[in-house]
Every structure is written in structure tokens, then in C-alpha cells.
Design a protein around this motif. Structure first.
Motif, PDB file in Angstrom:
ATOM      1  N   TYR A  31       0.968  -1.192  -0.005  1.00  0.00           N
ATOM      2  CA  TYR A  31       0.104   0.239   0.090  1.00  0.00           C
ATOM      3  C   TYR A  31       0.672   1.281  -0.097  1.00  0.00           C
ATOM      4  N   HIS A  38      -8.715   9.227   1.752  1.00  0.00           N
ATOM      5  CA  HIS A  38      -8.800   9.441   3.065  1.00  0.00           C
ATOM      6  C   HIS A  38      -7.543  10.375   3.617  1.00  0.00           C
ATOM      7  N   GLN A  39      -6.514   9.807   2.765  1.00  0.00           N
ATOM      8  CA  GLN A  39      -5.020  10.531   3.374  1.00  0.00           C
ATOM      9  C   GLN A  39      -5.009  11.950   2.920  1.00  0.00           C
ATOM     10  N   TYR A  92     -14.511   1.777   6.853  1.00  0.00           N
ATOM     11  CA  TYR A  92     -13.845   0.957   5.725  1.00  0.00           C
ATOM     12  C   TYR A  92     -14.322  -0.323   5.733  1.00  0.00           C
ATOM     13  N   VAL A 142      -2.350   2.528   7.209  1.00  0.00           N
ATOM     14  CA  VAL A 142      -3.149   0.985   6.700  1.00  0.00           C
ATOM     15  C   VAL A 142      -3.735   0.524   8.122  1.00  0.00           C
ATOM     16  N   TRP A 159      -9.671   3.682  -0.573  1.00  0.00           N
ATOM     17  CA  TRP A 159      -9.982   4.341   0.564  1.00  0.00           C
ATOM     18  C   TRP A 159      -8.556   5.095   0.929  1.00  0.00           C
ATOM     19  N   LEU A 160      -7.613   4.552   0.878  1.00  0.00           N
ATOM     20  CA  LEU A 160      -6.296   5.556   1.177  1.00  0.00           C
ATOM     21  C   LEU A 160      -6.337   6.574   0.504  1.00  0.00           C
ATOM     22  N   CYS A 192     -11.188   0.708  10.882  1.00  0.00           N
ATOM     23  CA  CYS A 192     -12.005   1.519  10.903  1.00  0.00           C
ATOM     24  C   CYS A 192     -13.036   1.139  10.311  1.00  0.00           C
ATOM     25  N   MET A 235      -6.772   2.289   8.639  1.00  0.00           N
ATOM     26  CA  MET A 235      -7.864   1.907   7.869  1.00  0.00           C
ATOM     27  C   MET A 235      -8.500   0.532   8.136  1.00  0.00           C
ATOM     28  N   GLY A 295      -8.771  -1.056  -0.504  1.00  0.00           N
ATOM     29  CA  GLY A 295      -7.955  -0.154   0.534  1.00  0.00           C
ATOM     30  C   GLY A 295      -7.093   0.729  -0.377  1.00  0.00           C
TER      31      GLY A 295
END
Length: 156
Positions: free
Chosen positions: A9, A154-155, A25, A16, A150-151, A22, A19, A147
Motif C-alpha cells: 500500500y 482519506h489521506q 472501511y 494502513v 480508501w487510502l 476503521c 484503515m 483499500g
């Protein structure tokens, strides 16, 4: 059946791990896979309940759906994290043990999954394990793509 899978990732191990713990997620991952998932999270312990349509080949034994409850325990491991999943309440006579290690490397974080699946149904247990392998691999690949998205969102 033993299964080892490696993902990378583009985020730190802490991102990570955040995530993976979460509830939003984990719920989005369930929706992406067509599995009803409920999640309760308390710090580094996630409790999940998942229900999915049973594969046609085993419906006579388990019914229309398979439900599993799992607890994932996370602990700090140097610069990374180590997670252990405890799976309970399966409708089939099976045991699943799963571990995940998150450590710095690659694009940011390397995640190594180690799973052991044992189905103890006389005469067909190994066949059911072989049926499960591509499904587990597909679920982990979906986790990876979900993932990554999502990252990215959300980052920042």
C-alpha cells in the motif's frame, strides 16, 4: 490449506492499520463484496459479523447463507503492526486462523497475510478447502483494491 498473500500500500503502516480498524472501511469492503458485515471497534480490537450467500456446492450442508463472527486483535510490532484473527461460529466444521503483518517497505507498507483453513467434513473436506482458496484470494484482492481507493480518498 495454507495460503500466503503479499500486498503493498502507498501509505504508512499506521495509516494502513487505521484503515484496517476503521468500521466505515470494513463496512465498505463488505458492500463491495456483496457480504453483509457489521463491525464494532474498540481500539485495536475489531469484532466483525459477516453473512454471505453459501456456494451452491455446500448449500445442502449449511443452508442458503454462511455466517461467521471474527475478532481481529492488533498489536504494535516495531514500526509496524501484527494482527491475529479469531474466527468463530461457522456453520461448517472448519477452522480458520489468519495473521497479518504490516511493516514499512515497498510503496509504503507491505502487508503479509498468512491463513490456514481446515475443513473437517469426511470425504469432501479437502475439496471444500480447494473451493475456498480462489474465493479467499479474490476477497483479499478486493480488499487491496478497496483499500487503495480508501487510502487515496482519506489521506492527505
Amino acid at each position: 490449506m495454507d495460503l500466503n498473500v503479499r500486498h503493498e500500500y502507498a501509505a504508512s503502516p499506521d495509516a494502513v492499520h487505521a484503515m484496517f480498524t476503521c468500521p466505515e472501511y470494513l463496512s465498505s469492503l463488505g458492500r463491495a463484496s456483496g457480504i453483509a458485515v457489521s463491525v464494532e471497534n474498540q481500539g485495536d480490537v475489531s469484532s466483525l459479523s459477516a453473512q454471505a450467500k453459501a456456494p451452491e456446492q455446500i448449500r445442502a450442508m449449511v443452508g442458503e447463507t454462511i455466517k461467521a463472527d471474527a475478532r481481529i486483535l492488533w498489536e504494535r510490532d516495531g514500526e509496524g503492526w501484527r494482527g491475529v484473527a479469531e474466527v468463530a461460529r461457522l456453520k461448517v466444521p472448519a477452522q480458520i486462523s489468519a495473521r497479518a503483518e504490516l511493516r514499512p517497505g515497498g510503496a509504503g507498507t507491505i502487508v503479509e497475510y498468512s491463513l490456514a483453513v481446515s475443513v473437517t467434513i469426511p470425504f469432501i473436506g479437502k475439496k471444500v478447502e480447494k473451493m475456498a482458496e480462489p474465493r479467499i484470494r479474490a476477497a483479499l484482492e478486493l480488499q487491496k483494491s478497496t483499500g487503495d481507493a480508501w487510502l487515496a480518498e482519506h489521506q492527505g
